[in-house]
Design a protein around this motif. Sequence first.
Motif, PDB file in Angstrom:
ATOM      1  N   PHE A 101      47.409  20.564 138.929  1.00  0.00           N
ATOM      2  CA  PHE A 101      46.257  19.764 138.523  1.00  0.00           C
ATOM      3  C   PHE A 101      46.399  18.404 139.181  1.00  0.00           C
ATOM      4  O   PHE A 101      47.414  17.736 139.028  1.00  0.00           O
ATOM      5  CB  PHE A 101      46.198  19.641 136.995  1.00  0.00           C
ATOM      6  N   LYS A 102      45.363  18.002 139.912  1.00  0.00           N
ATOM      7  CA  LYS A 102      45.488  16.810 140.744  1.00  0.00           C
ATOM      8  C   LYS A 102      44.477  15.717 140.440  1.00  0.00           C
ATOM      9  O   LYS A 102      44.596  14.617 140.958  1.00  0.00           O
ATOM     10  CB  LYS A 102      45.385  17.221 142.212  1.00  0.00           C
ATOM     11  N   ARG A 103      43.461  16.046 139.640  1.00  0.00           N
ATOM     12  CA  ARG A 103      42.419  15.072 139.333  1.00  0.00           C
ATOM     13  C   ARG A 103      41.816  15.407 137.987  1.00  0.00           C
ATOM     14  O   ARG A 103      41.611  16.565 137.660  1.00  0.00           O
ATOM     15  CB  ARG A 103      41.337  15.145 140.405  1.00  0.00           C
ATOM     16  N   VAL A 104      41.508  14.396 137.209  1.00  0.00           N
ATOM     17  CA  VAL A 104      40.836  14.585 135.926  1.00  0.00           C
ATOM     18  C   VAL A 104      39.386  15.001 136.187  1.00  0.00           C
ATOM     19  O   VAL A 104      38.739  14.495 137.103  1.00  0.00           O
ATOM     20  CB  VAL A 104      40.897  13.275 135.108  1.00  0.00           C
ATOM     21  N   VAL A 105      38.881  15.932 135.368  1.00  0.00           N
ATOM     22  CA  VAL A 105      37.478  16.357 135.437  1.00  0.00           C
ATOM     23  C   VAL A 105      36.804  15.853 134.159  1.00  0.00           C
ATOM     24  O   VAL A 105      37.259  16.142 133.051  1.00  0.00           O
ATOM     25  CB  VAL A 105      37.366  17.889 135.568  1.00  0.00           C
ATOM     26  N   GLU A 106      35.720  15.088 134.347  1.00  0.00           N
ATOM     27  CA  GLU A 106      35.059  14.416 133.239  1.00  0.00           C
ATOM     28  C   GLU A 106      33.578  14.785 133.177  1.00  0.00           C
ATOM     29  O   GLU A 106      33.023  15.317 134.139  1.00  0.00           O
ATOM     30  CB  GLU A 106      35.168  12.899 133.430  1.00  0.00           C
ATOM     31  N   PRO A 107      32.929  14.474 132.042  1.00  0.00           N
ATOM     32  CA  PRO A 107      31.489  14.710 131.951  1.00  0.00           C
ATOM     33  C   PRO A 107      30.752  14.021 133.103  1.00  0.00           C
ATOM     34  O   PRO A 107      31.095  12.904 133.494  1.00  0.00           O
ATOM     35  CB  PRO A 107      31.105  14.083 130.611  1.00  0.00           C
ATOM     36  N   GLY A 108      29.777  14.716 133.647  1.00  0.00           N
ATOM     37  CA  GLY A 108      29.008  14.194 134.774  1.00  0.00           C
ATOM     38  C   GLY A 108      29.512  14.700 136.111  1.00  0.00           C
ATOM     39  O   GLY A 108      28.818  14.590 137.118  1.00  0.00           O
ATOM     40  N   ASP A 109      30.731  15.257 136.132  1.00  0.00           N
ATOM     41  CA  ASP A 109      31.272  15.804 137.376  1.00  0.00           C
ATOM     42  C   ASP A 109      30.634  17.149 137.696  1.00  0.00           C
ATOM     43  O   ASP A 109      30.204  17.878 136.802  1.00  0.00           O
ATOM     44  CB  ASP A 109      32.791  16.009 137.274  1.00  0.00           C
ATOM     45  N   GLN A 110      30.586  17.446 138.963  1.00  0.00           N
ATOM     46  CA  GLN A 110      30.172  18.775 139.419  1.00  0.00           C
ATOM     47  C   GLN A 110      31.418  19.432 140.006  1.00  0.00           C
ATOM     48  O   GLN A 110      31.958  18.974 141.007  1.00  0.00           O
ATOM     49  CB  GLN A 110      29.057  18.682 140.454  1.00  0.00           C
ATOM     50  N   LEU A 111      31.879  20.459 139.332  1.00  0.00           N
ATOM     51  CA  LEU A 111      33.102  21.142 139.720  1.00  0.00           C
ATOM     52  C   LEU A 111      32.757  22.244 140.719  1.00  0.00           C
ATOM     53  O   LEU A 111      32.014  23.167 140.402  1.00  0.00           O
ATOM     54  CB  LEU A 111      33.752  21.741 138.467  1.00  0.00           C
ATOM     55  N   MET A 112      33.260  22.094 141.949  1.00  0.00           N
ATOM     56  CA  MET A 112      33.046  23.107 142.982  1.00  0.00           C
ATOM     57  C   MET A 112      34.214  24.080 142.926  1.00  0.00           C
ATOM     58  O   MET A 112      35.372  23.662 142.986  1.00  0.00           O
ATOM     59  CB  MET A 112      32.959  22.457 144.370  1.00  0.00           C
ATOM     60  N   LEU A 113      33.904  25.348 142.786  1.00  0.00           N
ATOM     61  CA  LEU A 113      34.893  26.403 142.579  1.00  0.00           C
ATOM     62  C   LEU A 113      34.960  27.277 143.817  1.00  0.00           C
ATOM     63  O   LEU A 113      33.970  27.903 144.187  1.00  0.00           O
ATOM     64  CB  LEU A 113      34.510  27.224 141.350  1.00  0.00           C
ATOM     65  N   ASN A 114      36.112  27.306 144.461  1.00  0.00           N
ATOM     66  CA  ASN A 114      36.290  28.069 145.701  1.00  0.00           C
ATOM     67  C   ASN A 114      37.402  29.094 145.523  1.00  0.00           C
ATOM     68  O   ASN A 114      38.501  28.735 145.086  1.00  0.00           O
ATOM     69  CB  ASN A 114      36.688  27.127 146.845  1.00  0.00           C
ATOM     70  N   CYS A 115      37.112  30.337 145.855  1.00  0.00           N
ATOM     71  CA  CYS A 115      38.119  31.395 145.811  1.00  0.00           C
ATOM     72  C   CYS A 115      38.065  32.183 147.106  1.00  0.00           C
ATOM     73  O   CYS A 115      36.985  32.496 147.607  1.00  0.00           O
ATOM     74  CB  CYS A 115      37.884  32.356 144.644  1.00  0.00           C
ATOM     75  N   THR A 116      39.242  32.495 147.607  1.00  0.00           N
ATOM     76  CA  THR A 116      39.368  33.298 148.815  1.00  0.00           C
ATOM     77  C   THR A 116      40.177  34.538 148.475  1.00  0.00           C
ATOM     78  O   THR A 116      41.250  34.437 147.857  1.00  0.00           O
ATOM     79  CB  THR A 116      40.088  32.500 149.925  1.00  0.00           C
TER      80      THR A 116
END
Length: 154
Positions: A101-116
């Motif tokens: 885990f490298k960054r806090v995710v907070e309300p208002g963020d758009q989480l981009m989810l990438n899977c390979t």
Amino acid sequence: MSTEKINLDIHKILTLLPHRYPILLVDRVLELEPHKSIKALKNVSINEPYFQGHFPTRPVMPGVLILEALAQTAALLTFSEEPSDPSNTLYLFVGIDNARFKRVVEPGDQLMLNCTFERHMRGIWKFKARAEVDGVVAAEADLMCAVRHTDTDA
């Protein structure tokens, strides 16, 4: 083999995943290249039920839910590769390695989810997964998942 990239809206996602509120954590698939990769998003809203207790004075998306969002994204990639009937298919999260885990995710963020897609062997699917906010890695992990078909007549 086609290199056409597919996107899926929430209505299609609901036909592929058994998850529902409050645990459905993928809002849209932006790119899907079957047998290869997927890019999806989760809009993080202050209205998420977990923010009430995590944490009341500084809302932070729990890391385990970021991993769950990545696992759901991997499931959508898996279902693009293996025909499934969601009513008799169980998608199981069976392992995780190298989670960071490298960054806090907070309300208002758009989480981009990438899977390979990495490989499929003996019923286990393996993926490299990464969640980002504004191009900065929030979390990454190697995920292992399994697809099991249930007997709906029982």
